[in-house]
Design an enzyme around this catalytic site. Structure first.
Site, PDB file in Angstrom:
ATOM      1  N   CYS A   1      -7.242-101.543 120.992  1.00  0.00           N
ATOM      2  CA  CYS A   1      -6.954-102.256 119.740  1.00  0.00           C
ATOM      3  C   CYS A   1      -5.542-102.821 119.692  1.00  0.00           C
ATOM      4  CB  CYS A   1      -7.170-101.327 118.549  1.00  0.00           C
ATOM      5  SG  CYS A   1      -8.784-100.586 118.589  1.00  0.00           S
TER       6      CYS A   1
ATOM      7  N   HIS B   1      -4.712-105.223 112.667  1.00  0.00           N
ATOM      8  CA  HIS B   1      -5.932-104.968 113.434  1.00  0.00           C
ATOM      9  C   HIS B   1      -7.073-104.709 112.453  1.00  0.00           C
ATOM     10  CE1 HIS B   1      -8.754-103.413 116.218  1.00  0.00           C
ATOM     11  NE2 HIS B   1      -8.681-102.169 115.787  1.00  0.00           N
TER      12      HIS B   1
ATOM     13  N   ASN C   1     -15.229-104.856 114.107  1.00  0.00           N
ATOM     14  CA  ASN C   1     -14.035-104.594 114.913  1.00  0.00           C
ATOM     15  C   ASN C   1     -14.197-105.273 116.273  1.00  0.00           C
ATOM     16  OD1 ASN C   1     -11.980-103.492 116.465  1.00  0.00           O
ATOM     17  ND2 ASN C   1     -12.324-101.384 115.817  1.00  0.00           N
TER      18      ASN C   1
HETATM   19  O1  UT7 Z   1     -10.282 -99.733 116.291  1.00  0.00           O
HETATM   20  C1  UT7 Z   1     -10.222 -98.462 116.849  1.00  0.00           C
HETATM   21  C2  UT7 Z   1      -9.721 -97.487 115.872  1.00  0.00           C
HETATM   22  N1  UT7 Z   1     -10.791 -97.032 115.040  1.00  0.00           N
HETATM   23  C3  UT7 Z   1     -10.554 -96.692 113.792  1.00  0.00           C
HETATM   24  O2  UT7 Z   1      -9.460 -96.832 113.326  1.00  0.00           O
HETATM   25  C4  UT7 Z   1     -11.705 -96.102 113.003  1.00  0.00           C
HETATM   26  C5  UT7 Z   1     -11.208 -94.953 112.167  1.00  0.00           C
HETATM   27  N2  UT7 Z   1     -12.275 -94.239 111.464  1.00  0.00           N
HETATM   28  C6  UT7 Z   1     -13.009 -94.806 110.484  1.00  0.00           C
HETATM   29  O3  UT7 Z   1     -12.859 -95.971 110.173  1.00  0.00           O
HETATM   30  C7  UT7 Z   1     -14.000 -93.926 109.731  1.00  0.00           C
HETATM   31  O4  UT7 Z   1     -13.767 -92.574 110.078  1.00  0.00           O
HETATM   32  C8  UT7 Z   1     -15.481 -94.291 110.020  1.00  0.00           C
HETATM   33  C9  UT7 Z   1     -15.841 -95.635 109.380  1.00  0.00           C
HETATM   34  C10 UT7 Z   1     -15.737 -94.339 111.503  1.00  0.00           C
HETATM   35  C11 UT7 Z   1     -16.427 -93.234 109.410  1.00  0.00           C
HETATM   36  O5  UT7 Z   1     -16.152 -93.026 108.054  1.00  0.00           O
HETATM   37  P1  UT7 Z   1     -16.019 -91.544 107.475  1.00  0.00           P
HETATM   38  O6  UT7 Z   1     -15.822 -91.686 106.020  1.00  0.00           O
HETATM   39  O7  UT7 Z   1     -14.930 -90.866 108.246  1.00  0.00           O
HETATM   40  O8  UT7 Z   1     -17.449 -90.944 107.743  1.00  0.00           O
HETATM   41  P2  UT7 Z   1     -17.868 -89.667 108.610  1.00  0.00           P
HETATM   42  O9  UT7 Z   1     -17.685 -89.954 110.067  1.00  0.00           O
HETATM   43  O10 UT7 Z   1     -17.209 -88.460 108.071  1.00  0.00           O
HETATM   44  O11 UT7 Z   1     -19.398 -89.582 108.318  1.00  0.00           O
HETATM   45  C12 UT7 Z   1     -19.869 -89.240 107.022  1.00  0.00           C
HETATM   46  C13 UT7 Z   1     -21.383 -89.051 107.089  1.00  0.00           C
HETATM   47  C14 UT7 Z   1     -21.823 -88.069 108.155  1.00  0.00           C
HETATM   48  O12 UT7 Z   1     -22.895 -87.333 107.612  1.00  0.00           O
HETATM   49  P3  UT7 Z   1     -22.667 -85.833 107.044  1.00  0.00           P
HETATM   50  O13 UT7 Z   1     -22.143 -85.037 108.215  1.00  0.00           O
HETATM   51  O14 UT7 Z   1     -21.670 -85.988 105.938  1.00  0.00           O
HETATM   52  O15 UT7 Z   1     -24.027 -85.446 106.589  1.00  0.00           O
HETATM   53  C15 UT7 Z   1     -22.330 -88.935 109.275  1.00  0.00           C
HETATM   54  O16 UT7 Z   1     -23.311 -88.315 110.042  1.00  0.00           O
HETATM   55  O17 UT7 Z   1     -22.022 -90.288 107.409  1.00  0.00           O
HETATM   56  C16 UT7 Z   1     -22.914 -90.105 108.515  1.00  0.00           C
HETATM   57  N3  UT7 Z   1     -22.950 -91.337 109.297  1.00  0.00           N
HETATM   58  C17 UT7 Z   1     -23.703 -92.395 108.964  1.00  0.00           C
HETATM   59  N4  UT7 Z   1     -24.571 -92.603 107.959  1.00  0.00           N
HETATM   60  C18 UT7 Z   1     -25.166 -93.793 107.891  1.00  0.00           C
HETATM   61  C19 UT7 Z   1     -22.228 -91.645 110.416  1.00  0.00           C
HETATM   62  N5  UT7 Z   1     -22.537 -92.891 110.811  1.00  0.00           N
HETATM   63  C20 UT7 Z   1     -23.444 -93.382 109.927  1.00  0.00           C
HETATM   64  C21 UT7 Z   1     -24.110 -94.606 109.810  1.00  0.00           C
HETATM   65  N6  UT7 Z   1     -24.951 -94.780 108.770  1.00  0.00           N
HETATM   66  N7  UT7 Z   1     -23.910 -95.627 110.672  1.00  0.00           N
END
Ligand code: UT7
Length: 351
Positions: free
Chosen positions: A133, A278, A308
């Site tokens: 990134c 980014h 992204n």
């Molecule tokens: O460019 C490279 C650098 N990358 C970044 O900077 C990304 C940084 N991270 C993020 O932007 C966020 O952490 C994400 C967008 C990746 C995820 O958001 P989050 O609020 O941290 O969600 P999470 O990973 O904690 O997931 C929450 C829930 C989980 O379910 P439980 O365990 O709460 O039941 C996941 O299993 O959402 C579930 N989940 C999804 N649900 C529907 C994960 N992916 C999906 C999906 N659709 N695609």
């Protein structure tokens, strides 16, 4: 008899008084594939929803390559041509290519040589940068040093990614797969002719403590064999991310490096015309903007349209903003990125 090479610009060295004080970006271009993939399209392939994706990331749709056999170098070609034209140059004026990507056409050689060949720049040096990134900002730092040292005059930086062939479009990979899209952005770095113009501050950072938080683990050269059928079945060749951890680092490090370069450039938020961050997550960029008190209208967001696009995000955002009239010659631009590695960086540039 040994052939003695003739003098080249490199081994003659520049005359110090001819060296520019600064380098600047004199043109930008971008390209995205025509195939639009909406969140609802992804919901047909995995358990996800438009609501979840938009709430967590701000993404509404992304672009995927239209068919097989389109690589990062192919996406970079139209973006490079646009940037060269925007800069008022011709391809033959490019002295060096830097290609930033985490999804090169092949494991090796790099995509830079492929782009050089497509542009007819045979013999022109090409360097690939693998800094995910923050790849564009790392490339900008190299180009800036080359131009200021008089090594090269016009450097083409390409940031391009084909993510769609490397993500797992199924439930197992849904946390990562919904975030990424394909695209390219390019910039031409050259001598600043106006004393107020140019890159005024540029800082790079890295911390390998987070190397495993966002990675594609296989195939890996440290394993014999590099990959097996069993490992492929486990899906270890797809990217894995500890999303929350990366998020925490991004919202701390991006404002930190942005403030660092603004201080070094002696510019305040009021002096800024545009912030091109980014594009990993709309929430990250909004939080960074809030921490730095940058009004939302000065922040470039295109994650809604493209997801992204990793190394392409900053030049793609800059090129679009330039064309939309959101910046022009003399505008003060802040850039910041954070991503896999971890690597991050920031820059302040007066166009
Ligand atoms: O460019 C490279 C650098 N990358 C970044 O900077 C990304 C940084 N991270 C993020 O932007 C966020 O952490 C994400 C967008 C990746 C995820 O958001 P989050 O609020 O941290 O969600 P999470 O990973 O904690 O997931 C929450 C829930 C989980 O379910 P439980 O365990 O709460 O039941 C996941 O299993 O959402 C579930 N989940 C999804 N649900 C529907 C994960 N992916 C999906 C999906 N659709 N695609």
């Amino acid at each position: 008899m040994l052939a003695i090479p003739g003098p080249s610009r490199q081994n003659l060295g520049p005359i110090m008084s001819d060296l520019p004080l600064r380098s600047t970006i004199i043109g930008a271009g971008h390209y995205v594939p025509t195939k639009v993939v909406t969140n609802d399209d992804l919901a047909k392939l995995m358990t996800t929803s438009d609501e979840w994706i938009q709430q967590r990331s701000g993404i509404k749709e992304r672009r995927f390559i239209e068919h097989d056999d389109i690589g990062a170098s192919d996406l970079a070609l139209p973006a490079a041509k646009m940037a060269i034209e925007h800069a008022g140059l011709q391809a033959k004026d490019i002295d060096a290519i830097i290609f930033a990507t985490l999804s090169p056409d092949y494991n090796f050689p790099g995509s830079g040589v492929l782009l050089g060949n497509l542009l007819g720049l045979n013999g022109v040096p090409a360097l690939d940068v693998r800094n995910q990134c923050s790849g564009f900002l790392y490339s900008l730092s190299v180009a800036d040093a080359w131009v200021r040292a008089g090594v090269y005059k016009n450097v083409l930086i390409a940031g391009a990614e084909v993510h769609s062939t490397g993500i797992e479009l199924a439930d197992r990979g849904r946390d990562v797969a919904v975030l990424f899209g394909d695209g390219a952005g390019c910039a031409i770095v050259s001598r600043a002719t106006d004393p107020n113009q140019g890159i005024k501050a540029l800082r790079l950072h890295a911390d390998g403590v987070g190397a495993r938080d966002l990675m594609v683990e296989y195939p890996r050269s440290r394993r014999i064999p590099r990959i097996t059928k069993e490992l492929l079945d486990e899906g270890v060749h797809y990217p894995k991310m500890v999303g929350k951890q990366v998020f925490r680092w991004a919202v701390e490090k991006m404002p930190e490096v942005a403030q660092q370069v603004m201080d070094e450039a002696k510019l305040s938020v009021d002096d800024l015309d545009l912030f091109v961050p980014h594009q990993a997550n709309m929430r990250i960029n909004q939080m960074v903007g809030m921490k730095l008190n940058i009004p939302q209208e000065k922040i470039v967001h295109n994650i809604e349209k493209y997801g992204n696009t990793t190394a392409a995000t900053i030049p793609l955002g800059l090129s679009e903003a330039w064309r939309e009239g959101r910046c022009k010659r003399g505008s003060n631009i802040l850039m910041a990125a954070f991503g896999a590695g971890y690597t991050w960086g920031g820059a302040v540039i007066t166009l």
